[in-house]
Design a protein around this motif. Structure first.
Motif, PDB file in Angstrom:
ATOM      1  N   THR A  52      -5.253 -16.736  -1.307  1.00 31.74           N
ATOM      2  CA  THR A  52      -3.901 -16.561  -0.769  1.00 31.74           C
ATOM      3  C   THR A  52      -3.461 -15.127  -1.029  1.00 31.74           C
ATOM      4  N   ILE A  53      -2.990 -14.471   0.013  1.00 27.88           N
ATOM      5  CA  ILE A  53      -2.543 -13.077  -0.108  1.00 27.88           C
ATOM      6  C   ILE A  53      -1.052 -13.024   0.200  1.00 27.88           C
ATOM      7  N   GLU A  54      -0.264 -12.561  -0.752  1.00 33.20           N
ATOM      8  CA  GLU A  54       1.187 -12.470  -0.592  1.00 33.20           C
ATOM      9  C   GLU A  54       1.577 -10.991  -0.557  1.00 33.20           C
ATOM     10  N   ILE A  55       1.995 -10.552   0.617  1.00 26.12           N
ATOM     11  CA  ILE A  55       2.364  -9.138   0.810  1.00 26.12           C
ATOM     12  C   ILE A  55       3.629  -9.103   1.657  1.00 26.12           C
ATOM     13  N   THR A  56       4.564  -8.247   1.281  1.00 25.90           N
ATOM     14  CA  THR A  56       5.785  -8.063   2.059  1.00 25.90           C
ATOM     15  C   THR A  56       5.856  -6.624   2.523  1.00 25.90           C
ATOM     16  N   GLY A  57       5.776  -6.411   3.832  1.00 26.44           N
ATOM     17  CA  GLY A  57       5.915  -5.074   4.382  1.00 26.44           C
ATOM     18  C   GLY A  57       4.697  -4.210   4.124  1.00 26.44           C
ATOM     19  N   GLN A  58       4.857  -2.914   4.421  1.00 27.53           N
ATOM     20  CA  GLN A  58       3.786  -1.946   4.237  1.00 27.53           C
ATOM     21  C   GLN A  58       3.915  -1.277   2.875  1.00 27.53           C
ATOM     22  N   VAL A  59       2.766  -0.887   2.333  1.00 28.25           N
ATOM     23  CA  VAL A  59       2.730  -0.168   1.058  1.00 28.25           C
ATOM     24  C   VAL A  59       1.864   1.069   1.275  1.00 28.25           C
ATOM     25  N   PRO A  60       2.449   2.188   1.730  1.00 21.05           N
ATOM     26  CA  PRO A  60       1.647   3.403   1.969  1.00 21.05           C
ATOM     27  C   PRO A  60       1.296   4.099   0.667  1.00 21.05           C
ATOM     28  N   VAL A  61       0.032   4.454   0.504  1.00 20.04           N
ATOM     29  CA  VAL A  61      -0.466   5.147  -0.688  1.00 20.04           C
ATOM     30  C   VAL A  61      -1.483   6.185  -0.239  1.00 20.04           C
ATOM     31  N   PRO A  62      -1.791   7.176  -1.085  1.00 19.96           N
ATOM     32  CA  PRO A  62      -2.855   8.127  -0.749  1.00 19.96           C
ATOM     33  C   PRO A  62      -4.201   7.426  -0.592  1.00 19.96           C
ATOM     34  N   PRO A  63      -5.078   7.976   0.231  1.00 15.07           N
ATOM     35  CA  PRO A  63      -6.370   7.314   0.471  1.00 15.07           C
ATOM     36  C   PRO A  63      -7.186   7.073  -0.788  1.00 15.07           C
TER      37      PRO A  63
END
Length: 752
Positions: A256-267
């Motif tokens: 189960t993967i629980e994620i809300t929205g985008q999480v931008p991070v460096p590559p």
């Protein structure tokens, strides 16, 4: 630097053009057409020089034209009598020639051109004015030639020195970038070996693993081996949420993967997180016996103890299973998977990781990351003032600013001191003016010595007041008509001080003092008795006198601001260039290390993984499984001893494993170790005597080196004797013991 000199000369030429324009307008009613022609020619020359100086670099052609016109102009004026043109205006014929000669011509040629231009003015003035006046009237040209002759080579030398220093800085930063790139590629390769290659080979060596999973693991390992590591912070931003959604559930579990929205991070952060999460999922599959796994990602890393002042950016990610768990504190410090593939990955990119587990209640792996603290916003921290910034930029261009400032100021101080002494002797009742000038010279010298740091504003303003009040007050004893010659020398005596201040202090301070002096002189001329027969003739006398201090101040302003601007541009460009070079050096180092390590291992591993991934060989073939087992051992050796084993050493270890020797290699660090000595231990142990039943090699870091311990079961006298001889030649203080049950070697090796 050459472009800066051209720009400064352009600014001065614009000032020359202004002076000649005023001269022509003020003396427009003069009956001498030759004087008006000379003025028109020099006005055109000043305009052309100013235009060329702004648009391109001035050349030797410009210097030659200025010299020819200076000589011809002096000759034309001398033929009709030099008294028709005041001495200050006549100096403007030679000043551009000597400035361009020092800036655009070879040094020895420029010196002779300066001498010829000065001689032409003296020769033109001598018949009508006499030798004393002719020599005295040429001092601005002499001072300009001396200042230019010293300043221009000094600026070029300083520029060359700055270029060499910048090249050294770039070399140092490139070397640092290469070292950082190698460290980064090393860590990436170590993690890839453990996470992808060793996992795939181990799966192939075990019976009963589904073929689809084996092919997927082999294909993933081949892809990972072929991909060089990306540099930190390169390539914009990656959405961590998007890459997490592509994860596969561990065998026999529900993910189960629980994620809300985008999480931008460096590559590089996204790469580290994905490697850590994959390792956590492998541990769930191999050890936990879990039924469900939950991945939870949310923005913000407030749960981190040291993150109270870093805001809510970043993320917190947890991987939780309901498996068997393990007691707190049971995680060994030498655990390759969690220590290197999870904790080390996160700390490398500035994050952290923790493992929480309780027997019978599952395990949680928590990853936290926050971006580096932002620099203080503008205005929140102390910023350098205008004076500090100007001096800093000039130092970036020419180094110690006091040397070029001395080249500008000292010639004027010296020549003006001679003129002040001569006129004080000629004019009774002016001795106090000489005292004033000596005091002004001392103040200027003191400020010059202080110019390497910052001159306080009260000191600078006080010096300006002293200079301007003294210059204007001199007309209580000096006649205003002296503006036509050097009797009014205090007017120009303020030039060195104001020139110095306009360079190292905010320009408005010295310019304000200059304007006050100029306005004061105009007021005195207007309010006092007439000094000429008409307003035009009065302007023709006053303008050159006003121009004398303005020339030096504007010269200083043009050169100082140009050098400061070039210094700032140089510093910015150098910073950008250094960053680019360091990044490129790091990229090349990453690719070189990756290629070298891959060449060492890939020739044996890649064919097998490629064949399994493509389906060209059956993974349930006993020969394939045995080959995978041996290669997995070689990979694990490389993980523990990165860069140590060569082909011969790997073949010896593989042969020993093939003859049922249990090989255990352990290291407390994945940093590179002394390769030659460790290879010597292994090759000597495996080449002398029969194949041992068990081999244990442990490497521990010590201050200044490593401690290597080798245990071989059973013992063998021939092997022990060979090891004793080998290590005695390599290191001092080593210990080799032998018995029927074991051969034991211990040696401390200093880092090279």
């Amino acid at each position: 630097m050459e472009r800066g000199l051209s720009s400064a000369m352009a600014a001065l030429s614009a000032l020359f053009a202004l002076s000649w324009s005023v001269f022509l307008l003020a003396d427009g009613s003069a009956p001498d057409p030759d004087v008006r022609a000379v003025g028109a020619v020099f006005l055109a020359q000043a305009v052309i020089t100013a235009t060329r100086g702004w648009r391109m670099r001035l050349s030797r052609k410009d210097a030659a034209v200025a010299f020819v016109l200076a000589v011809l102009g002096q000759a034309v004026i001398a033929l009709g009598g030099t008294s028709r043109v005041v001495v200050g205006q006549r100096c403007l014929l030679a000043v551009p020639a000597v400035l361009l000669a020092t800036a655009a011509l070879p040094r020895w040629v420029g010196r002779w051109v300066c001498v010829a231009a000065i001689g032409a003015q003296v020769a033109a003035s001598w018949p009508a004015d006499g030798p004393a006046v002719a020599l005295e009237s040429v001092w601005p040209v002499v001072a300009t030639a001396v200042a230019g002759g010293v300043l221009v080579p000094l600026m070029r030398t300083a520029g060359d020195r700055a270029d060499r220093a910048q090249r050294q800085v770039r070399a140092v930063k490139a070397a640092a970038g290469r070292a950082a790139g190698r460290r980064e590629a090393h860590r990436h390769f170590q993690g890839m070996l453990h996470d992808e290659v060793s996992t795939a080979l181990q799966a192939i060596s075990l019976p009963g693993v589904p073929v689809a999973r084996l092919r997927e693991a082999a294909t993933g390992a081949v892809t990972a081996l072929a991909a060089a590591p990306a540099g930190p912070g390169l390539g914009g931003r990656s959405d961590l949420a998007a890459v997490l959604r592509s994860l596969r559930a561990p065998e026999g579990t529900t993910l189960t993967i629980e994620i809300t929205g985008q999480v931008p991070v460096p590559p590089d952060v996204a790469e580290a997180v994905m490697g850590a999460v994959r390792e956590a999922l492998r541990n769930v599959e191999d050890h936990a016996g879990a039924r469900t796994v939950r991945i939870c990602l949310r923005r913000g890393a407030r749960d981190r103890p040291d993150d109270t002042d870093r805001g809510s950016d970043g993320f917190t990610l947890s991987v939780t299973d309901d498996g068997r768990g393990f007691p707190a504190g049971e995680l060994p410090s030498t655990s390759v998977g969690l220590r290197r593939s999870v904790i080390r990955r996160m700390t490398t990119v500035g994050g952290s990781a923790e493992v929480l587990s309780t027997p019978g209640r599952g395990t949680t792996v928590r990853l936290l990351w926050s971006p580096p603290a932002a620099a203080p916003a503008a205005g929140t921290a102390a910023r350098p003032g205008a004076a500090e910034e100007t001096v800093g930029r000039m130092q970036a261009a020419v180094g110690d600013v006091r040397r070029p400032l001395a080249a500008v100021c000292l010639p004027f101080l010296a020549v003006m001191g001679v003129i002040a002494a001569v006129h004080t002797l000629r004019t009774p009742g002016t001795g106090h003016l000489l005292v004033w000038y000596v005091s002004l010279a001392v103040i200027t010298m003191a400020l010059l010595l202080r110019a390497g740091t910052v001159i306080p504003r009260p000191v600078a303003c006080g010096a300006c007041v002293f200079a301007v009040v003294g210059a204007l007050g001199s007309f209580h004893v000096l006649p205003l008509v002296g503006l036509a010659d050097y009797t009014s020398w205090p007017v120009g005596a303020v030039t060195p001080l104001l020139t110095l201040l306009v360079i190292v202090r905010p320009a408005w301070e010295a310019l304000t003092a200059l304007v006050v002096e100029q306005i004061g002189i105009v007021v005195l001329v207007v309010a006092g008795p007439p000094i000429a027969s008409s307003a035009g003739a009065t302007a023709a006398l006053v303008v050159p006198a006003l121009f004398a201090p303005a020339l030096g101040v504007i010269t200083g302003l043009a050169i100082g601001r140009t050098v400061a601007r070039l210094g700032g541009a140089t510093a910015r460009a150098e910073a950008e260039r250094s960053v680019t070079l360091a990044a490129e050096a790091a990229r090349q180092a990453r690719e070189e290390l990756h290629s070298r390590r891959l060449a060492d291992l890939g020739e044996a591993i890649l064919p097998l993984l490629t064949a399994v991934g493509s389906g060209r060989c059956a993974p349930d073939d006993p020969d394939v499984r045995e080959r995978a087992r041996l290669l997995d051992g070689a990979v694990r050796d490389e993980i523990h001893l990165p860069g140590v084993l060569d082909r011969a050493a790997r073949e010896l270890l593989s042969r020993a494993r093939g003859e049922d020797c249990a090989v255990f290699i352990q290291s407390d660090s994945d940093d590179p170790h002394p390769p030659a000595f460790l290879r010597l231990l292994l090759t000597t142990a495996l080449n002398c005597g029969p194949t041992p039943r068990e081999l244990y090699l442990t490497v521990n870091a010590t201050p200044g080196g490593v401690r290597a311990s080798l245990v071989l079961l059973p013992g063998h006298e021939v092997r022990a004797r060979a090891l004793r001889e080998a290590v005695a030649e390599a290191v001092t203080g080593s210990v080799v013991e032998n018995s029927l049950s074991s051969t034991w070697v211990e040696a401390d090796v200093r880092a090279s």
